[in-house]
Design a protein around this motif. Structure first.
Motif, PDB file in Angstrom:
ATOM      1  N   SER A 128      74.112  25.333  94.578  1.00 58.15           N
ATOM      2  CA  SER A 128      74.816  24.365  95.431  1.00 58.15           C
ATOM      3  C   SER A 128      74.920  24.862  96.868  1.00 58.15           C
ATOM      4  O   SER A 128      75.045  24.075  97.793  1.00 58.15           O
ATOM      5  N   ARG A 131      70.824  24.871 100.986  1.00 59.01           N
ATOM      6  CA  ARG A 131      70.731  23.526 101.546  1.00 59.01           C
ATOM      7  C   ARG A 131      69.519  22.771 101.037  1.00 59.01           C
ATOM      8  O   ARG A 131      69.502  21.556 101.051  1.00 59.01           O
ATOM      9  N   TRP A 134      70.361  20.319  98.481  1.00 59.92           N
ATOM     10  CA  TRP A 134      71.283  19.232  98.805  1.00 59.92           C
ATOM     11  C   TRP A 134      70.550  17.906  98.750  1.00 59.92           C
ATOM     12  O   TRP A 134      70.250  17.302  99.757  1.00 59.92           O
ATOM     13  N   ARG A 135      70.263  17.494  97.533  1.00 62.61           N
ATOM     14  CA  ARG A 135      69.534  16.242  97.371  1.00 62.61           C
ATOM     15  C   ARG A 135      70.298  15.383  96.395  1.00 62.61           C
ATOM     16  O   ARG A 135      71.352  15.754  95.905  1.00 62.61           O
ATOM     17  N   LYS A 136      69.681  14.242  96.105  1.00 57.18           N
ATOM     18  CA  LYS A 136      70.381  13.300  95.234  1.00 57.18           C
ATOM     19  C   LYS A 136      70.581  13.849  93.833  1.00 57.18           C
ATOM     20  O   LYS A 136      71.498  13.451  93.123  1.00 57.18           O
ATOM     21  N   LEU A 138      71.446  16.856  92.979  1.00 56.55           N
ATOM     22  CA  LEU A 138      72.425  17.946  92.851  1.00 56.55           C
ATOM     23  C   LEU A 138      73.574  17.569  91.904  1.00 56.55           C
ATOM     24  O   LEU A 138      73.956  18.366  91.043  1.00 56.55           O
TER      25      LEU A 138
END
Lengths: 379, 247
Positions: A128, A131, A134-136, A138
């Motif tokens: 998490s 970066r 950091w997508r849909k 996650l």
């Protein structure tokens, strides 16, 4: 008034920018021995630091007892530790009790399951934090990871023997309370903060204000107590909610109230022009909030957010009063074993190291994040 | 002149006891360019902000492209889609790139595919002469460049009407011209424009009509030549003398 003018010229820019190694002496001269006062402070502090470090090393490493002999019945003979008391640490208590402290009364042979759960939690934090994840998907990773943790801990499927949460304890309890707590509290906090700033829905605003003020007005201990003692009284006969779940809900509600106030601070700091520009473009309330307001508001409050996160990570230790055995409580339990009773310093130091590891990681990460996000939008 | 694009009919607004708009009636026709001027506190910004309901009027009626502005949010959504606005303080979104600033609303409000929205955004960024800045963030641009991006962002929604609320007031003098040039170019394309500004040169060059407001009411209105060369009221004469002395 002339602080800056008198100090600024004395900063030799060349020496500060000098390469390391070559400038080490120059650096020391500049920063540690610039004048007689600075030299005196350096010497006094240096003396204190050296004394403390020497004493600590002598106690924690040189004089330390790492293991003790066991009698035929498995009772540890702690006389070596007793003799070393005051001159050396007794790390044997950790060697003897670390599994109890980390995993509580979870069945001994099955303790690989909570161990794996802890690793999954840590892996989840690391993923998490990066970066590029950091997508849909996650949130899907989170759901999957938390499901696996649940299966591991409870068992009952895939040939894992069932273990009720009465037997859970130690680090998994701390991580479960903190992770689930913040994972649910954070979205809730955002909704409460938005609700509290709503001008269109006065009833919602009132509700949010009352919730925040009510929760903030009482100590966490009393919320936990309410959840664990009072709440079951209101439930209909025969309905009982799990003790861990009750404490978890209390933690979620409590941290949500605090986080909501932090988020509200960020919302208030945003200039009105941002709202107006989004309105003028025809963005709906939720699109405006999601694309324009929250990304900026949350960025502004990263430091206080992480501060609150760290606070709550440690506050999970209060669940001991409702009979849950988190990491800190397990340390206490371990110390109740007669042979080890007098070695609380060692146990609490070891526990402190675990807490520091998690909290320090959080704080370092937040600083990096601030820098990274700040760099992309120099105002 | 075409049909009416914006109609204000006896619009009134109060801030508490302060009567900031008094019986404002004004019709802006399609393809018409109206410049609103007046001393500060005259209510000109409040009036223009009422047109897309950033401020609410309390009495009277406002129609935009035939739709009346009411509490009905659906009507408001329709109107905001058709009305672009440029602010004094630019109000670009600092956490998004220039290109993202321009494509956000077309993608999420107009439901345009991303590639098409980006293509459109680049067209408008070229039109305001800063396509090379598309990947940068607003904070990396000068004030004049930011305001031109703000104009491009509003145009990307392909509005029927553009509102300008003192677009050059927050700019350094050397940047005013680049923004005015962009607005003059836009005027040449036949866009309906309502512009609150103190730039009298701009008003002379592009306005069909100049509206002079003072103390919440429209005092005089007419072609720029008439307003500037033959003011009828003392208030306008005083205002013009102050403006000219300032320049």
């Amino acid at each position: 008034m002339s602080m800056t003018t008198s100090v600024a010229p004395s900063l030799p820019i060349q020496s500060r920018g000098a390469p390391p190694g070559a400038g080490a002496l120059a650096w020391m001269k500049e920063n540690l021995f610039a004048n007689w006062l600075s030299t005196a402070v350096t010497l006094v502090l240096g003396y204190v630091i050296v004394r403390v470090v020497v004493a600590l090393v002598a106690w924690a490493v040189i004089g330390a007892v790492w293991s003790v002999p066991y009698s035929a019945t498995g009772v540890p003979d702690t006389s070596v530790c007793m003799n070393a008391k005051g001159t050396g640490a007794c790390w044997a208590v950790i060697a003897d009790k670390y599994r109890l402290i980390l995993f509580g009364r979870y069945p001994y042979a099955e303790q690989w399951r909570p161990a794996l759960a802890v690793l999954i939690f840590i892996g989840l934090y690391v993923v998490s934090a990066m970066r590029r994840f950091w997508r849909k998907d996650l949130p899907l990773i989170w759901i999957a990871a938390l499901t696996v943790v649940g299966v591991l801990m409870w068992g009952g499927v895939f040939g894992l023997s069932p273990v009720t949460d009465d037997y859970w304890g130690g680090l998994p309890i701390t991580l479960i309370l903190a992770t689930f707590g913040l994972a649910f509290a954070f979205p809730l906090a955002i909704l409460i903060a938005l609700g509290r700033r709503s001008t269109q829905l006065p009833a919602v605003r009132m509700l949010c204000v009352v919730f925040v003020e009510l929760i903030r007005g009482v100590p966490l201990i009393s919320v936990l107590f309410m959840a664990s003692v009072m709440f079951p009284l209101f439930m209909p006969e025969g309905v009982s909610i799990d003790k861990l779940l009750r404490a978890q809900i209390a933690v979620i509600l409590f941290s949500a109230a605090y986080l909501a106030e932090v988020v509200r601070g960020g919302l208030q700091a945003l200039p009105r022009g941002q709202h107006e520009a989004a309105d003028a473009l025809g963005l709906s309330y939720w699109k405006k909030t999601g694309f324009i307001i929250l990304p900026q508001a949350l960025r502004l409050v990263i430091p206080p957010l992480v501060n609150t996160f760290i606070g709550f990570f440690k506050d999970t230790s209060l669940v001991l009063i409702v009979g849950l055995f988190d990491l800190l409580t397990m340390g206490k339990v371990a110390l109740s074993d007669p042979p080890w009773q007098s070695f609380s310093t060692e146990v609490y130091l070891a526990l402190g190291v675990v807490y520091i590891a998690f909290c320090f990681a959080m704080s370092r990460y937040s600083r990096g994040l601030e820098r990274e996000l700040g760099a992309s939008q120099r105002h | 002149m075409g049909k009416a694009a914006i109609t204000l009919d006896k619009v009134n607004k109060w801030y508490g006891p302060l009567h900031v708009l008094r019986d404002i009636s004004l019709t802006v026709h399609e393809q018409e360019r109206v410049v609103v001027c007046g001393p500060s506190g005259s209510g000109k910004s409040t009036m223009i902000r009422c047109i897309n309901r950033l401020e609410m009027h309390q009495a009277g009626h406002i129609y935009v492209e035939g739709t009346e502005l009411t509490d009905d949010t659906r009507a408001l959504d329709t109107i905001r889609r058709e009305v672009g606005m440029v602010f004094q303080s630019f109000n670009l979104f600092p956490h998004l790139t220039i290109l993202e600033n321009c494509t956000l609303a077309p993608i999420w409000v107009r439901k345009m595919p991303k590639a098409q929205a980006e293509e459109l955004a680049m067209t408008y960024l070229e039109r305001v002469k800063i396509p090379e800045q598309a990947k940068k963030y607003p904070g990396q641009l000068s004030g004049g460049q930011q305001q031109r991006v703000a104009i491009a962002r509003a145009l990307c929604m392909q509005p029927k009407v553009m509102l300008f609320d003192e677009p050059t007031s927050a700019l350094d003098p050397e940047m005013i011209k680049e923004v005015l040039d962009t607005m003059i170019e836009l005027a040449g394309s036949g866009m309906t424009m309502v512009c609150v500004t103190h730039e009298m040169g701009f008003a002379r060059e592009v306005a069909h009509r100049v509206v002079f407001m003072d103390r919440g009411e429209i005092v005089e209105s007419g072609p720029p030549k008439q307003i500037f060369e033959d003011p009828q009221t003392d208030r306008l004469k005083l205002f013009l003398s102050q403006i000219l002395r300032g320049h």
